[in-house]
Design a protein around this motif. Sequence first.
Motif, PDB file in Angstrom:
ATOM      1  N   ASP A 102       0.835  -1.201   0.000  1.00 55.51           N
ATOM      2  CA  ASP A 102       0.000   0.000   0.000  1.00 55.51           C
ATOM      3  C   ASP A 102       0.869   1.251   0.000  1.00 55.51           C
ATOM      4  N   ARG A 118      -1.705   7.394   4.942  1.00 52.34           N
ATOM      5  CA  ARG A 118      -1.807   6.095   4.278  1.00 52.34           C
ATOM      6  C   ARG A 118      -3.113   6.020   3.498  1.00 52.34           C
ATOM      7  N   ARG A 119      -3.081   5.470   2.324  1.00 53.92           N
ATOM      8  CA  ARG A 119      -4.287   5.315   1.518  1.00 53.92           C
ATOM      9  C   ARG A 119      -5.129   4.149   2.039  1.00 53.92           C
ATOM     10  N   VAL A 120      -6.404   4.417   2.205  1.00 52.70           N
ATOM     11  CA  VAL A 120      -7.354   3.349   2.523  1.00 52.70           C
ATOM     12  C   VAL A 120      -8.585   3.545   1.661  1.00 52.70           C
ATOM     13  N   THR A 121      -9.333   2.517   1.488  1.00 53.34           N
ATOM     14  CA  THR A 121     -10.613   2.609   0.800  1.00 53.34           C
ATOM     15  C   THR A 121     -11.658   1.911   1.658  1.00 53.34           C
ATOM     16  N   ILE A 122     -12.794   2.579   1.849  1.00 50.62           N
ATOM     17  CA  ILE A 122     -13.828   2.037   2.737  1.00 50.62           C
ATOM     18  C   ILE A 122     -14.599   0.940   2.009  1.00 50.62           C
ATOM     19  N   ARG A 123     -14.672  -0.215   2.615  1.00 53.77           N
ATOM     20  CA  ARG A 123     -15.401  -1.347   2.052  1.00 53.77           C
ATOM     21  C   ARG A 123     -16.707  -1.536   2.817  1.00 53.77           C
TER      22      ARG A 123
END
Lengths: 221, 222
Positions: free
Chosen positions: B13, B22-27
Motif C-alpha cells: 500500500d 496512508r491510503r485506505v478505501t472504505i469497504r
Amino acid sequence: MPFPLAGYSGTVDEVDAATRARHVTILPNDHGLRGAYSIGWQVSTGFGSTSRANYFLFKNPSILYNIVVRRLSVSLVATGTGNGFTAVEAHYYRQWQKVSSGGTNISPATNDCKKRTNMATSIAEIRVATNAALTLGSTNPQECGAEMAWYGALSDTAAFGGCFDTQDIIGGVWSNSGPVILRQYEGLVIQSFTQNATTVRLGGTVEWEEIDPTVAPTPTW
Amino acid sequence: MSLVLKGYSGTADEVEAATRARRVTIRPIDYGALGAYSHGCASATFTAGLGAAALVYAFRWHSSAGIALIRRIQISAGNTATAFTAGIVEIDLFAARAFTTSFSAGGTDKTPITNDNKRKTSGMGTSLVTQIYIANGGAISGQTATLDGQPLGTILASVPATAGTPLFPPTDIWSWSAGDSKYPLYLAADEGFVLKATVPATGTWVLGVTTEWDELLAASYF
C-alpha cells in the motif's frame, strides 16, 4: 521486502492493485457496557416569544458516564400568523446541577431509544416544552453561548407559512473535528425566538452514545 | 528501517508524499452469506380524517439466524387532490420490540421474495425480513409489538390549505452511512420499527418510504 498485515483472527487484509489503497470497514465506536441511543421530540402545542426561550434540553446528569452527541436535527414550523425574523440556537450549558422543569420529561426509561435492545438504559435527562418555555435548573447554569445557530425569516403572513425544514444543527456524519462531549452537569439547550412572537413548534432528533470511560478504550472521552 | 506492508494479493500500500497519510478505501460491511438490500414503496392515497399517531408503515425482523442493521429510512409525502386544513404534519419513527404478530389489516404486504431488493444478485441471499407493510389508505393494524415510550426520530413540517402541496421532500428520518462510526439500528429476532403519522384534517395524501438495510450473522457483528 513488504510484509502482510493480519488481523486478530489471522486474516490478511487486502490492498487494491491500481490505487494501492488498503481495505478498511468502519465499525461503530466501542461504547463499552453502555450504549447508543436516538430520540425524536416535538413541542406539542407551541408558543411564541420575542426573547430566547427554551424549547428543548438534553443534559448528562451522571458522574459515571460521558455522553457523545452524534447528531442533533431540528425543524421549526410557524403555527401562528406573523412574519419577521426568527432564530433557532443550540447553547452549551455547564455546571448545570439542578433538575429543570416545565414541559414534559421525555427522559428514556427501560428500553426506550436504544439502538440495540441489550444496551443499558440511558441516563440522559431530556425535556421538551409544550406551550411555554422550559425553566432550567437554577444552580449556576453556565451558558457558553450560541454554539450553533440558524437565522431566517418567516416569510408568510399566513399561519403555517414559514419553517426551517429538518436539518442537522450538529452534524450527522463526523468529519475529523472533535465531537460534542457532555460530562456530568453539561448539556445542550435549543432556544428560539421570533420577531413578532409568532407561535412556533419545534421538533427534531438527537442521537448519542454513552461512554463508560473506565471501560471503553477512549479515555479522553 | 521502515516497514513496507502489503495486502493479501501482494500489493504494497501507498503513503502520500505531502500529507504522509496512508491510503485506505472504505469497504462495505462483510455480510457473509446474507446481504444488503434497498426497498421502496408507496402507500395508497390516504382518505381524509386519519387519526392522530396512525401507524402507516412497518418493518418486522423475525429471524434468529441473523440480524438486520438499518442504514437509512427515507420518507416523502405529498398532498393529492383534496387540500388539508392548514396545519402541522408529524412523522415519528418508533422501535418495535417483542414483535410477535405481524400486521394484518389496513395495508399492503411488500415483503421481498427471491431476488427482490438485493443490491447484488449473486452472492446475496433472499432477504430474511419477515414483513414490510405499508398503509393502503388508512391506519395499519393487527400486530402485537411493544413500541418504545419515545420515538427514535421525529420530523415536523407545515402544510397550507392548498391542494397538491408537497408535505415532505425525500427526507431521512434515519441515517447511518458507510463512513459513519455511530451505531446503526440493530434488529434482533422479533424486533422492528414502525412509522406513525399525524396530519391535519380534510386532506388526502400519499406516503413514500425507502428503507436500506444489511443482513448479517449475529456473531459477525459486535
